[in-house]
Design an enzyme around this catalytic site. Structure first.
Site: not given
Length: 389
Positions: A20, A97
């Site tokens: 990201h 994550e």
């Protein structure tokens, strides 16, 4: 693990992984983990769109993304730049994550001060890290990645897919794809909007790293130094690149900016000519015979000795060296870092390894293919003002 098929015409499966873009927690130096409070900064939105422009060279069959906001925002920008209106975008929980529990939202400095023992474990032996003696986040993340591969690779044999996720998730995906041990979790760098590529043969769930953590498309020839500007950074360049006379303008820029302190090359005429074109007053150049076995042993011994004697001393400034070696030696030097030597595609590439001051763990910052040109100037020329959106 092998995949059986009677279709001999299936081609390799290509997987592009993107971390990201820059977030508010990145700016503030906070642990993000699996929390969903962090969002993209304005620069993050811009860089994500530029990443999508750089990826237009690929024809994607599917896109997979983490459910967390920072990844969703990154994916939206990339998909907009790619104009993938007819390509399915799947939100995949297994791309979330690593869970950092009560550390999430705390600054790196707060964690270091409040939990020095646990922080040291996380930094040096991440596979042993636990906050409750029950859950081991890195081990669980690797298991999560393995389960993802088992389903996705069978589903997309011979296709090209895009995965947009997180730094830790991507490291676990790459690690499980090349049979890398969880103890090396911190040794693969993933920058914001860094692009990596894995390729899997038609009948195997074990892949090869074609390139790793490329940031050229963001105007950064070399990945950002994650562990600070200390220690040693070695740029390993295959002598085959010089023989084939690829465009090496990036190296000229690095030299002119004073970022390389030493160039070490063999005595071949091609290497001597190339190095002579780069050397400036601030850069030392050495030409010497490079015996592959002897150089390898000396490399291991020297790095280990330097890290031991400097541990606990004041931080030394970064020293950067460009070493021109054969493909074979380049692979061996990277392989000794991870106890795995056959998972890297290194032909016509620059490998970047950082040995931070006082740390035993080396970091493979990137494998940068010189045949790809993702510089911002090139993007702007190809797509006009789109990149400045």
């Amino acid at each position: 693990m092998f995949y059986a098929s009677t279709n001999a015409s299936i081609s390799a499966t290509k997987v592009i992984l993107v971390r990201h873009a820059r977030t508010t927690y990145n700016e503030q130096g906070r642990y993000q983990g699996s929390s969903d409070e962090s969002v993209l900064t304005p620069k993050g939105h811009h860089d994500a769109y530029a990443t999508g422009l750089a990826l237009r060279q690929y024809n994607f069959d599917a896109v997979y993304t983490s459910p967390l906001k920072r990844v969703q925002q990154t994916t939206q920008e990339i998909v907009a730049a790619l104009n993938l209106s007819n390509i399915p975008v799947s939100v995949e929980p297994r791309l979330t994550e690593v869970c950092m529990a009560d550390w999430q939202g705390l600054s790196y400095q707060e964690v270091k001060e409040k939990y020095p023992g646990a922080d040291a474990c996380w930094q040096n032996t991440p596979h042993l890290f636990t906050r409750n003696q029950i859950n081991y986040p890195v081990i669980e993340l690797f298991q999560q990645a393995q389960a993802f591969w088992q389903e996705i690779l069978d589903k997309h044999r011979g296709q090209t897919i895009l995965i947009v996720a997180h730094g830790g998730t991507n490291r676990a995906l790459i690690g499980t794809a090349i049979a890398l041990a969880p103890k090396h979790y911190h040794s693969l760098q993933q920058c914001n909007c860094g692009i990596s590529c894995l390729e899997f043969s038609p009948y195997s769930n074990l892949g090869k790293v074609k390139y790793l953590n490329v940031t050229n498309h963001l105007g950064k020839n070399l990945p950002k130094l994650k562990a600070g500007k200390t220690g040693w950074r070695w740029l390993l360049l295959s002598d085959e690149v010089i023989k084939e006379q690829f465009n090496l303008s990036n190296f000229s820029q690095l030299i002119q900016a004073g970022h390389i302190d030493l160039i070490l090359a063999g005595e071949q005429q091609d290497s001597e000519t190339f190095v002579a074109s780069l050397v400036t007053d601030n850069c030392l150049s050495l030409h010497m015979p490079i015996d592959e076995n002897g150089f390898f042993r000396s490399w291991q011994k020297t790095i280990s000795h330097k890290q031991q004697i400097n541990n606990g001393l004041p931080l030394s400034p970064l020293f950067t060296g460009l070493i021109i070696v054969s493909n074979k030696l380049q692979a061996k030097l990277i392989g000794q870092t991870f106890d795995i030597g056959s998972a890297w595609e290194l032909s016509n590439s620059l490998a970047v390894i950082h040995y931070p001051h006082g740390a035993r763990r080396s970091i493979l910052q990137g494998i940068i293919p010189l045949t790809l040109d993702w510089n911002q100037d090139v993007l702007a020329k190809c797509w006009g003002s789109e990149v400045m959106r």
